[in-house]
Design an enzyme around this catalytic site. Structure first.
Site, PDB file in Angstrom:
ATOM      1  CD  GLU A  60      -2.845   1.066   2.378  1.00  0.00           C
ATOM      2  OE1 GLU A  60      -2.804  -0.018   3.196  1.00  0.00           O
ATOM      3  OE2 GLU A  60      -3.710   2.055   2.586  1.00  0.00           O
ATOM      4  NE  ARG A 295       2.888  -8.740   9.572  1.00  0.00           N
ATOM      5  CZ  ARG A 295       2.881  -7.176   9.039  1.00  0.00           C
ATOM      6  NH1 ARG A 295       3.728  -6.648   8.972  1.00  0.00           N
ATOM      7  NH2 ARG A 295       1.692  -7.357   8.404  1.00  0.00           N
ATOM      8  CE  LYS A 305       3.175   0.135   5.118  1.00  0.00           C
ATOM      9  NZ  LYS A 305       2.253  -0.071   3.957  1.00  0.00           N
TER      10      LYS A 305
HETATM   11  P1  ATP Z   1       2.804  -2.081   8.076  1.00  0.00           P
HETATM   12  O1  ATP Z   1       2.253  -3.079   8.973  1.00  0.00           O
HETATM   13  O2  ATP Z   1       4.030  -1.800   8.508  1.00  0.00           O
HETATM   14  O3  ATP Z   1       2.049  -1.028   7.670  1.00  0.00           O
HETATM   15  P2  ATP Z   1       1.852  -3.863   5.917  1.00  0.00           P
HETATM   16  O4  ATP Z   1       1.667  -5.096   5.801  1.00  0.00           O
HETATM   17  O5  ATP Z   1       0.289  -2.902   6.128  1.00  0.00           O
HETATM   18  O6  ATP Z   1       2.920  -3.202   6.912  1.00  0.00           O
HETATM   19  P3  ATP Z   1       2.068  -3.239   3.158  1.00  0.00           P
HETATM   20  O7  ATP Z   1       2.247  -2.006   2.279  1.00  0.00           O
HETATM   21  O8  ATP Z   1       0.267  -3.930   3.308  1.00  0.00           O
HETATM   22  O9  ATP Z   1       2.074  -3.138   4.656  1.00  0.00           O
HETATM   23  O10 ATP Z   1       2.814  -4.668   2.919  1.00  0.00           O
HETATM   24  C1  ATP Z   1       3.061  -5.197   1.711  1.00  0.00           C
HETATM   25  C2  ATP Z   1       3.394  -6.495   1.910  1.00  0.00           C
HETATM   26  O11 ATP Z   1       4.432  -6.776   2.574  1.00  0.00           O
HETATM   27  C3  ATP Z   1       2.226  -7.474   2.476  1.00  0.00           C
HETATM   28  O12 ATP Z   1       2.032  -8.295   1.707  1.00  0.00           O
HETATM   29  C4  ATP Z   1       2.573  -7.744   3.850  1.00  0.00           C
HETATM   30  O13 ATP Z   1       1.978  -8.941   4.115  1.00  0.00           O
HETATM   31  C5  ATP Z   1       4.136  -7.684   3.616  1.00  0.00           C
HETATM   32  N1  ATP Z   1       4.757  -7.524   4.937  1.00  0.00           N
HETATM   33  C6  ATP Z   1       4.647  -6.361   5.714  1.00  0.00           C
HETATM   34  N2  ATP Z   1       5.590  -6.302   6.767  1.00  0.00           N
HETATM   35  C7  ATP Z   1       6.298  -7.780   6.709  1.00  0.00           C
HETATM   36  C8  ATP Z   1       7.165  -8.393   7.692  1.00  0.00           C
HETATM   37  N3  ATP Z   1       7.297  -7.938   8.615  1.00  0.00           N
HETATM   38  N4  ATP Z   1       7.371  -9.585   7.259  1.00  0.00           N
HETATM   39  C9  ATP Z   1       6.927 -10.289   6.133  1.00  0.00           C
HETATM   40  N5  ATP Z   1       6.160  -9.521   5.201  1.00  0.00           N
HETATM   41  C10 ATP Z   1       5.623  -8.295   5.296  1.00  0.00           C
HETATM   42 MG    MG Z   2      -1.126  -3.269   5.066  1.00  0.00          MG
END
Ligand code: ATP
Ligand code: MG
Length: 594
Positions: A60, A295, A305
């Site tokens: 995102e 994760r 984020k």
């Molecule tokens: P945040 O919680 O930091 O906002 P998010 O998962 O909401 O992270 P996205 O931009 O939606 O952020 O993430 C893009 C991809 O990265 C998603 O498929 C998410 O599952 C993956 N991702 C994010 N953080 C991790 C992590 N710590 N380990 C593995 N994959 C991750």
């Molecule tokens: Mg997300």
């Protein structure tokens, strides 16, 4: 533990087993792909898909990528590479409120920096979910006509109450029994801006008594008057993430939709939605399948984020690219290489539980990467002068200068030689002298002989102090005929070796010594306010002297400073006439402790 680059560590990755099983069973064989995303008819008219599997990395664009995202990037792009597939970069930009072009650009840059790309067969697989809004709307109208969705006018509070909980089944909304015609009319009014934000939502009609709360008629669309970065003011209704994401995967003909564990309970809805749309002929089989993995978290950092934004906005760090940040822009600026990050995330494998990886693993891979390629250089980070009291006597003049040489890299002759000057005064580290030596100390103290690396053996004779007793200079005499590289230089055996930089040709530089940003390995564990465990000593800036080969180096160039570790010319602030270096990490083990 060895971290050499050619180590092929077999780490567990259950997704490989799933893909191999699917390839063997031909689960995804015979699919067509039209070259661009689209519905069933679009793909049916296309050619057989040249990709054996399709995966995607779906960020995102509401912030900068962090090290956790690197895990997801390397996993998805890596599986596509290993199994004859293609990985899409898809911006999941269906939420109009928080998304910006700045983040889109930064995300593209970082995925490429990590070594991946989304071009394949002359086609760019870079997609924006907001381009699918028309299809998502059409799919919603289809669900309504099929009796699978309805407009609910309950207040959010009523909806929450009627949802029930883990132990109690939900109860049906009074709006649940409306006819498809009524629902369609209402939904079109929502789209046409006839109702206020939040006045009503579109919900799937599944089962209010389902043990899986995500199947208790989840919301598909909400009213929200907001300007979207791609579609502007065209829409005042926006799809919910749980509705949008499966559709995005299906339109792009993703075969394996890999996500993190928190989406496990959404999988039944993912399948329900895609099966329903396929039954209506909108989507083509085989449909994408969702798989969840744990994760990856890195010790001593936070990877949410929201929390990273807080660190930036409250100025606990100097921006998203602060070298202490676990963002990829921050890690790049700190000096971590794409290889070191890729090797670290690969070493963690892919499992069904969230994992913590220690920062030392990343540092190990960084050293393994730079050891074999970074040029060596001498630097004095906490300088004090060393004066040779017999210089003029030995060489005829106080101004005499001796040249020293050293290879830029002990095993890479092609990197050439370094040349530096030794005169009657040189810079040494303040802790390379002790007036009264501690047990085992082998560097400079009165009466002791030590070698200046690439220079002479010297015998310490004492020091000079100011009125406060602070040592202002260390004194020594040169031992004749001991210059490194000359015949008989080793005749005198000494135990200590120290590095130095000549006063004549030293380059003044700012060196930023970074430490971990938090004092606790899991800063936000157990709901703790992570700001309470910020490390006040995470940045120390020193004025250092560097050897002349470090003059005019390019920003981003990395070096091993002998004895000190790995350093990089700062990408943002480094200038030829005002050098700035960041410490990446220290050496694995120091032979210099004594
Ligand atoms: P945040 O919680 O930091 O906002 P998010 O998962 O909401 O992270 P996205 O931009 O939606 O952020 O993430 C893009 C991809 O990265 C998603 O498929 C998410 O599952 C993956 N991702 C994010 N953080 C991790 C992590 N710590 N380990 C593995 N994959 C991750
Ligand atoms: Mg997300």
């Amino acid at each position: 533990m060895s971290h050499s680059a050619d180590d092929t560590v077999k780490v567990s990755n259950f997704l490989r087993a799933i893909i191999e099983r699917d390839l063997e069973a031909g689960t995804n064989a015979g699919r067509n792909f039209a070259g661009t995303p689209g519905d069933a008819a679009h793909h049916q008219a296309g050619a057989p898909d040249p990709a054996k599997v399709r995966l995607r990395f779906p960020p995102e664009p509401n912030g900068y990528l962090h090290v956790g995202h690197a895990k997801s990037i390397c996993l998805n792009f890596g599986l596509a590479r290993d199994y004859g597939g293609i990985c899409h970069l898809r911006f999941d930009d269906t939420n109009p409120e928080k998304e910006e072009q700045e983040y889109v650009d930064a995300i593209e840059e970082m995925v490429k920096w990590l070594g991946w790309n989304w071009e394949s067969n002359d086609t760019s697989h870079l997609f924006f979910a907001s381009n699918y809004f028309d299809f998502m709307y059409r799919a919603a109208e289809y669900l309504i006509s099929a009796g699978l969705a309805y407009v609910d006018e309950q207040t959010p509070e009523e909806m929450r109450l009627h949802r029930g909980d883990f132990n109690t089944p939900g109860t049906d909304s009074p709006f649940r029994s409306r006819t498809p015609e009524e629902n369609l009319a209402r939904f079109r009014e929502m789209r046409d801006g006839k109702h206020a934000d939040g006045a009503m939502v579109l919900r799937a009609k599944i089962d209010m008594a389902s043990p899986n709360i995500n199947l208790r008629d989840p919301t598909l669309y909400r009213i929200r008057r907001a300007t979207h970065h791609n579609t502007g003011d065209k829409w005042c209704i926006y799809p919910m993430y749980t509705y949008a994401h499966p559709i995005e995967d299906a339109l792009e003909r993703i075969t394996h939709s890999v996500c993190t564990l928190e989406f496990e309970d959404q999988r039944p809805f993912y399948d329900w939605l895609l099966e329903s749309l396929a039954a209506g002929g909108l989507l083509a089989h085989p449909l994408p399948k969702q798989y969840e993995f744990g994760r990856m978290n890195l010790s001593y950092v936070v990877t949410s984020k929201r929390k990273l934004r807080q660190l930036v906005e409250e100025k606990h760090v100097k921006g998203w690219d602060d070298p202490r940040m676990p963002t990829l822009v921050g890690m790049r600026r700190r000096g971590y290489t794409p290889e070191s990050i890729r090797n670290m995330v690969d070493s963690t494998g892919v499992t069904k539980s969230n994992s913590w990886i220690d920062y030392s693993v990343l540092d190990g891979y960084l050293r393994a990467d730079l050891e074999g390629k970074a040029a060596r250089a001498c630097a004095v980070l906490d300088p004090v002068k060393l004066k040779f009291t017999n210089w003029a006597e030995l060489f005829g003049s106080e101004d005499h200068v001796e040249l020293s040489h050293a290879p830029a890299h002990p095993h890479l002759p092609e990197l050439g030689t370094r040349e530096f000057k030794m005169g009657s005064e040189v810079w040494i580290e303040r802790d390379d002298f002790l007036e009264v030596p501690v047990k085992g100390y082998q560097r400079l103290f009165p009466g002791n002989k030590t070698r200046l690396k690439y220079g002479y053996v010297v015998e310490c004779t004492g020091c000079e102090k100011d009125a406060d007793g602070t040592i202002t200079a260390v004194l020594a005499t040169i031992v004749p005929d001991t210059k490194s590289g000359t015949p008989g230089a080793d005749a005198i055996k000494v135990k200590g070796v120290i590095t130095w930089v000549g006063v004549q040709d030293a380059v003044a530089a700012e060196v930023r010594l970074y430490d971990r940003l938090f004092t606790e390995a899991q800063p936000d564990a157990g709901g703790r306010d992570f700001l309470e465990v910020l490390n006040p000593g995470s940045l120390k800036v020193v004025q250092a002297w560097l050897e002349p080969s470090l003059k005019d180096v390019a920003a981003g160039a990395a070096f091993q400073f002998e004895r000190h570790g790995y350093f990089v010319a700062d990408r943002v602030d480094h200038r030829a006439d005002k050098p700035v270096f960041n410490k990446i990490t220290g050496l694995r083990d120091s032979n210099w402790a004594k």
